[in-house]
Design an enzyme around this catalytic site. Sequence first.
Site, PDB file in Angstrom:
ATOM      1  N   GLY A  15      35.116  69.085  13.666  1.00 42.70           N
ATOM      2  CA  GLY A  15      34.631  68.316  14.616  1.00 42.70           C
ATOM      3  C   GLY A  15      33.040  68.033  14.312  1.00 42.70           C
ATOM      4  O   GLY A  15      32.533  68.407  13.344  1.00 42.70           O
ATOM      5  N   SER A  16      32.430  67.191  15.241  1.00 45.40           N
ATOM      6  CA  SER A  16      31.073  66.487  14.970  1.00 45.40           C
ATOM      7  C   SER A  16      29.949  67.581  15.101  1.00 45.40           C
ATOM      8  O   SER A  16      29.154  67.828  14.496  1.00 45.40           O
ATOM      9  CB  SER A  16      30.708  65.488  15.848  1.00 45.40           C
ATOM     10  OG  SER A  16      31.031  65.896  17.305  1.00 45.40           O
ATOM     11  N   GLU A  47      42.982  75.854  13.737  1.00 46.09           N
ATOM     12  CA  GLU A  47      41.629  76.584  14.328  1.00 46.09           C
ATOM     13  C   GLU A  47      42.173  78.111  14.862  1.00 46.09           C
ATOM     14  O   GLU A  47      41.418  78.943  14.955  1.00 46.09           O
ATOM     15  CB  GLU A  47      41.093  75.525  15.279  1.00 46.09           C
ATOM     16  CG  GLU A  47      40.503  74.464  14.454  1.00 46.09           C
ATOM     17  CD  GLU A  47      39.955  73.446  15.553  1.00 46.09           C
ATOM     18  OE1 GLU A  47      39.110  72.479  15.208  1.00 46.09           O
ATOM     19  OE2 GLU A  47      40.495  73.076  16.906  1.00 46.09           O
TER      20      GLU A  47
END
Length: 215
Positions: free
Chosen positions: A27-28, A101
Amino acid sequence: MTEAKRLAAEKAMDYVEDGMIVGVGTGSTVAYFIDALGREPDRIKGAVSSSEQSTERLRKFGIEVLDLNATGPLSLYVDGADECDTAKRLIKGGGAALTREKIIAQASQRFVCIIDPSKQVDVLGRFPLPVEVIPMARSLVAREIVAATGGQPVWREGVVTDNGNWILDIQGLRITDPVAMETAINQMPGVVSVGLFARRAADIVIVGGETPRVF
Ligand code: 5RP
C-alpha cells in the site's frame, strides 16, 4: 493524509533491528516504509514481501526478497490498514493483498501497523470488508455472505489478486464481534481469506502525525 502516512512509516523504522528479515506489507503507507528501508538497504538481511507491488519496490532499492518457507518465523511485520479499532483489530485488503498479508502477519512475532488518523474507528465496517474468493465460487460466497452477515457484497470487477483470485467487498457492515465474523466468513467454501485481522490483530499501531501516536 500523505504526510501522516510518511511520518507513521518513518516511525516504524524504530522497530527495525540490524540484520533482521522484515515482513513488508502493501500500500501507499508501506511504500514510504520501503523508501525508508531503501535509504539504508544493507541494514537488514532481506524482506518477505506481501505483494508483487512491494517486491518490485524493494528490489529497486537492492533489498533481497526472500521466501517465507525458507526464512521461517519473522521477528517483525510492518503493514498499513484500511481501518483500525481501539483493540488494534483491522480491516485490510483495499490493495487486494490481504491473503499474503495475513500469512506474513501470522508468521511474525510482532506486527506493527502504520496508519494515518483517518483510519481510526470505534467500530469496524465503514470501509467495505474485502474477501478474496476462488473465481468459480464468487456468486455462492456472495449469497452466503448476505445470509450470514446482512452486508452487501460487491464484486471488485477487473481486479485479479496476485494469487489469481477475485475480490468481493462487503458494504454496510457494523462489525461488533470481529472474531466471530472473521471465523464465519473463513469457513465458507470458496473463501481464500477475509480482510478482517481480529484473530491475529496488530501488536503495535503507529498513527502518523507531527508526534506519532503509538499504542
Ligand atoms: C493492502 C492493504 C493496505 O495495507 C491498505 O489498503 C492500506 O493502504 P494505504 O496504506 O494505501 O492506505 O491492506 O491490501
